[in-house]
Design a protein around this motif. Structure first.
Motif, PDB file in Angstrom:
ATOM      1  N   GLY A   8       0.834  -1.196   0.000  1.00 13.47           N
ATOM      2  CA  GLY A   8       0.000   0.000   0.000  1.00 13.47           C
ATOM      3  C   GLY A   8       0.868   1.245   0.000  1.00 13.47           C
ATOM      4  N   CYS A   9       0.510   2.231  -0.789  1.00  5.58           N
ATOM      5  CA  CYS A   9       1.310   3.456  -0.905  1.00  5.58           C
ATOM      6  C   CYS A   9       0.416   4.681  -0.755  1.00  5.58           C
ATOM      7  CB  CYS A   9       2.012   3.519  -2.263  1.00  5.58           C
ATOM      8  SG  CYS A   9       3.166   2.174  -2.551  1.00  5.58           S
ATOM      9  N   LEU A  10       0.964   5.729  -0.134  1.00  2.37           N
ATOM     10  CA  LEU A  10       0.299   7.016  -0.008  1.00  2.37           C
ATOM     11  C   LEU A  10       1.181   8.063  -0.670  1.00  2.37           C
ATOM     12  CD1 LEU A  10      -0.766   6.946   3.761  1.00  2.37           C
ATOM     13  CD2 LEU A  10      -2.212   6.532   1.777  1.00  2.37           C
ATOM     14  N   TRP A  11       0.555   9.066  -1.317  1.00  2.00           N
ATOM     15  CA  TRP A  11       1.351  10.130  -1.933  1.00  2.00           C
ATOM     16  C   TRP A  11       0.659  11.467  -1.786  1.00  2.00           C
ATOM     17  CZ3 TRP A  11       0.994  13.181  -6.552  1.00  2.00           C
ATOM     18  CH2 TRP A  11      -0.229  13.073  -7.214  1.00  2.00           C
ATOM     19  N   ALA A  12       1.480  12.509  -1.749  1.00  4.05           N
ATOM     20  CA  ALA A  12       1.007  13.894  -1.712  1.00  4.05           C
ATOM     21  C   ALA A  12       2.025  14.713  -2.487  1.00  4.05           C
ATOM     22  CB  ALA A  12       0.906  14.380  -0.271  1.00  4.05           C
ATOM     23  N   GLN A  13       1.661  15.943  -2.813  1.00  6.16           N
ATOM     24  CA  GLN A  13       2.624  16.773  -3.537  1.00  6.16           C
ATOM     25  C   GLN A  13       2.588  18.205  -3.072  1.00  6.16           C
ATOM     26  OE1 GLN A  13       2.045  17.475  -7.783  1.00  6.16           O
ATOM     27  NE2 GLN A  13      -0.058  16.758  -7.607  1.00  6.16           N
ATOM     28  N   ARG A  14       3.688  18.868  -3.335  1.00  7.71           N
ATOM     29  CA  ARG A  14       3.892  20.282  -3.094  1.00  7.71           C
ATOM     30  C   ARG A  14       4.458  20.848  -4.391  1.00  7.71           C
ATOM     31  NH1 ARG A  14       4.426  20.531   2.686  1.00  7.71           N
ATOM     32  NH2 ARG A  14       2.780  19.160   3.386  1.00  7.71           N
ATOM     33  N   PRO A  15       4.627  22.165  -4.491  1.00  5.58           N
ATOM     34  CA  PRO A  15       5.147  22.707  -5.750  1.00  5.58           C
ATOM     35  C   PRO A  15       6.504  22.118  -6.165  1.00  5.58           C
ATOM     36  CG  PRO A  15       4.248  24.468  -4.414  1.00  5.58           C
ATOM     37  CD  PRO A  15       4.204  23.228  -3.572  1.00  5.58           C
ATOM     38  N   LYS A  16       7.368  21.797  -5.189  1.00  4.37           N
ATOM     39  CA  LYS A  16       8.704  21.297  -5.513  1.00  4.37           C
ATOM     40  C   LYS A  16       8.891  19.808  -5.272  1.00  4.37           C
ATOM     41  CE  LYS A  16      10.728  25.485  -3.620  1.00  4.37           C
ATOM     42  NZ  LYS A  16      11.627  26.014  -2.605  1.00  4.37           N
ATOM     43  N   HIS A  17       7.989  19.161  -4.521  1.00  5.39           N
ATOM     44  CA  HIS A  17       8.229  17.793  -4.073  1.00  5.39           C
ATOM     45  C   HIS A  17       7.025  16.875  -4.265  1.00  5.39           C
ATOM     46  CE1 HIS A  17      10.789  20.389  -1.526  1.00  5.39           C
ATOM     47  NE2 HIS A  17      11.684  19.471  -1.768  1.00  5.39           N
ATOM     48  N   ILE A  18       7.346  15.591  -4.317  1.00  7.46           N
ATOM     49  CA  ILE A  18       6.358  14.524  -4.190  1.00  7.46           C
ATOM     50  C   ILE A  18       6.691  13.817  -2.881  1.00  7.46           C
ATOM     51  CG2 ILE A  18       5.576  12.303  -5.095  1.00  7.46           C
ATOM     52  CD1 ILE A  18       4.672  14.608  -6.843  1.00  7.46           C
ATOM     53  N   GLU A  71      12.189  15.111  -5.323  1.00 10.57           N
ATOM     54  CA  GLU A  71      12.266  16.481  -5.841  1.00 10.57           C
ATOM     55  C   GLU A  71      11.846  16.480  -7.309  1.00 10.57           C
ATOM     56  OE1 GLU A  71      14.084  20.583  -5.343  1.00 10.57           O
ATOM     57  OE2 GLU A  71      14.139  18.985  -3.871  1.00 10.57           O
ATOM     58  N   LYS A  72      10.896  17.343  -7.654  1.00 11.27           N
ATOM     59  CA  LYS A  72      10.468  17.467  -9.045  1.00 11.27           C
ATOM     60  C   LYS A  72      11.543  18.175  -9.862  1.00 11.27           C
ATOM     61  CE  LYS A  72       5.543  18.043  -7.955  1.00 11.27           C
ATOM     62  NZ  LYS A  72       4.421  18.983  -8.062  1.00 11.27           N
ATOM     63  N   VAL A  73      11.720  17.783 -11.119  1.00  7.89           N
ATOM     64  CA  VAL A  73      12.656  18.464 -12.006  1.00  7.89           C
ATOM     65  C   VAL A  73      12.144  19.866 -12.291  1.00  7.89           C
ATOM     66  CG1 VAL A  73      13.646  18.482 -14.329  1.00  7.89           C
ATOM     67  CG2 VAL A  73      13.584  16.357 -13.035  1.00  7.89           C
ATOM     68  N   TYR A 118       1.120  21.640 -10.211  1.00 13.42           N
ATOM     69  CA  TYR A 118       1.000  20.295  -9.662  1.00 13.42           C
ATOM     70  C   TYR A 118       0.798  19.286 -10.788  1.00 13.42           C
ATOM     71  CZ  TYR A 118       0.651  21.495  -4.698  1.00 13.42           C
ATOM     72  OH  TYR A 118       0.916  21.890  -3.423  1.00 13.42           O
ATOM     73  N   TRP A 119       1.286  18.076 -10.544  1.00 12.53           N
ATOM     74  CA  TRP A 119       1.075  16.990 -11.498  1.00 12.53           C
ATOM     75  C   TRP A 119      -0.401  16.595 -11.464  1.00 12.53           C
ATOM     76  CZ3 TRP A 119       5.552  12.996 -10.417  1.00 12.53           C
ATOM     77  CH2 TRP A 119       6.777  13.616 -10.665  1.00 12.53           C
ATOM     78  N   ASP A 120      -0.914  16.170 -12.606  1.00  9.80           N
ATOM     79  CA  ASP A 120      -2.299  15.699 -12.661  1.00  9.80           C
ATOM     80  C   ASP A 120      -2.477  14.424 -11.847  1.00  9.80           C
ATOM     81  OD1 ASP A 120      -2.769  17.798 -14.355  1.00  9.80           O
ATOM     82  OD2 ASP A 120      -2.720  16.585 -16.179  1.00  9.80           O
ATOM     83  N   ARG A 121      -1.427  13.614 -11.795  1.00  7.32           N
ATOM     84  CA  ARG A 121      -1.445  12.338 -11.074  1.00  7.32           C
ATOM     85  C   ARG A 121       0.001  11.933 -10.811  1.00  7.32           C
ATOM     86  NH1 ARG A 121      -2.857  12.030 -16.221  1.00  7.32           N
ATOM     87  NH2 ARG A 121      -1.542  10.801 -17.621  1.00  7.32           N
ATOM     88  N   LEU A 122       0.214  10.909 -10.001  1.00  5.58           N
ATOM     89  CA  LEU A 122       1.573  10.447  -9.701  1.00  5.58           C
ATOM     90  C   LEU A 122       2.126   9.569 -10.825  1.00  5.58           C
ATOM     91  CD1 LEU A 122       3.971  10.155  -7.739  1.00  5.58           C
ATOM     92  CD2 LEU A 122       2.808   8.156  -6.795  1.00  5.58           C
ATOM     93  N   LEU A 123       1.296   8.681 -11.334  1.00  8.90           N
ATOM     94  CA  LEU A 123       1.759   7.695 -12.310  1.00  8.90           C
ATOM     95  C   LEU A 123       1.475   8.127 -13.746  1.00  8.90           C
ATOM     96  CD1 LEU A 123       0.524   4.466 -10.488  1.00  8.90           C
ATOM     97  CD2 LEU A 123       2.755   5.587 -10.321  1.00  8.90           C
ATOM     98  N   ASN A 137      -0.594  14.984   4.367  1.00 12.25           N
ATOM     99  CA  ASN A 137       0.506  15.790   3.827  1.00 12.25           C
ATOM    100  C   ASN A 137       0.129  16.586   2.587  1.00 12.25           C
ATOM    101  OD1 ASN A 137       2.689  15.225   5.626  1.00 12.25           O
ATOM    102  ND2 ASN A 137       2.695  13.147   4.825  1.00 12.25           N
ATOM    103  N   TRP A 138      -1.095  16.462   2.121  1.00 13.39           N
ATOM    104  CA  TRP A 138      -1.496  17.123   0.880  1.00 13.39           C
ATOM    105  C   TRP A 138      -1.678  18.613   1.103  1.00 13.39           C
ATOM    106  CZ3 TRP A 138      -1.779  14.981  -3.890  1.00 13.39           C
ATOM    107  CH2 TRP A 138      -2.292  15.798  -4.898  1.00 13.39           C
ATOM    108  N   LYS A 139      -1.240  19.407   0.131  1.00 18.28           N
ATOM    109  CA  LYS A 139      -1.515  20.843   0.098  1.00 18.28           C
ATOM    110  C   LYS A 139      -2.001  21.165  -1.301  1.00 18.28           C
ATOM    111  CE  LYS A 139       1.384  23.407   3.291  1.00 18.28           C
ATOM    112  NZ  LYS A 139       0.420  24.321   3.826  1.00 18.28           N
ATOM    113  N   ASP A 140      -3.086  21.919  -1.391  1.00 12.97           N
ATOM    114  CA  ASP A 140      -3.561  22.355  -2.698  1.00 12.97           C
ATOM    115  C   ASP A 140      -2.634  23.424  -3.247  1.00 12.97           C
ATOM    116  OD1 ASP A 140      -5.774  20.667  -2.859  1.00 12.97           O
ATOM    117  OD2 ASP A 140      -7.005  22.045  -1.677  1.00 12.97           O
TER     118      ASP A 140
END
Length: 183
Positions: A9-19, A82-84, A89-94, A109-112
């Protein structure tokens, strides 16, 4: 033919610079982790039954492998990727649009995109990255936590453990004296 191993099981969130990605597998022993610009590979045994799990994630966009970090912790394997390209924000992780049942959004950990960075919700990313160390053999896992603790860095996960609060300060007997008798 070899049997396909179940993904953890995996959880993900994103910020402007990071996943922010966490593999929700406890007590992982000797994991195989490969982080590449367009994908992440994980294989390891963990959980209550110490079963093998394996997952390969093809990312929606590229990440910077040199600036990305991970840490193997007792309750999970945590990644700050770290995002290149900083920015939208990405539309999705995959890369694939197919919904994966093992991958969920980490709302803790999610921020809009329109949220202020200074609100302080979720984890402090800089502190989290400082605790993790770098990728590769020299920087991940307990070694990074021990090195940071030796250098006098702030509180580290796994170095001292959870301290149970003392209940001696509670005046339970005094409060019981003020209670009226039951009729």
């Amino acid at each position: 033919m070899s049997e396909k191993l179940p993904p953890p099981g995996c959880l993900w969130a994103q910020r402007p610079k990071h996943i922010i990605l966490s593999i929700q597998l406890t007590d992982v022993k000797d994991p195989i982790i490969k982080v590449e610009p367009s994908k992440l590979y994980f294989k390891g045994a963990g959980g209550t039954e110490m079963k093998m799990h394996e997952v390969e994630m093809e990312f929606f966009k590229n990440i910077d492998v040199e600036k990305s970090k991970y840490a193997v912790r007792p309750r999970e394997v945590s990644f700050v990727l770290e995002k290149v390209e900083e920015g939208p924000y990405w539309d999705r992780l995959l890369a694939a649009k197919v919904k994966q049942p093992w991958l969920r959004v980490d709302f803790k950990n999610w921020k809009d995109e329109d949220d202020d960075e200074d609100e302080g919700q979720g984890q402090d990313l800089e502190e989290m990255m400082r605790q993790m160390g770098g990728l590769g053999a020299g920087g991940a896992g307990a070694g990074a936590a021990a090195a940071a603790a030796a250098s006098g860095a702030g509180p580290q996960i796994g170095t001292k453990g959870y301290q149970r609060p003392s209940l001696d300060d509670l005046d339970i007997e005094d409060e019981e004296d003020d209670m009226p008798d039951l009729e």
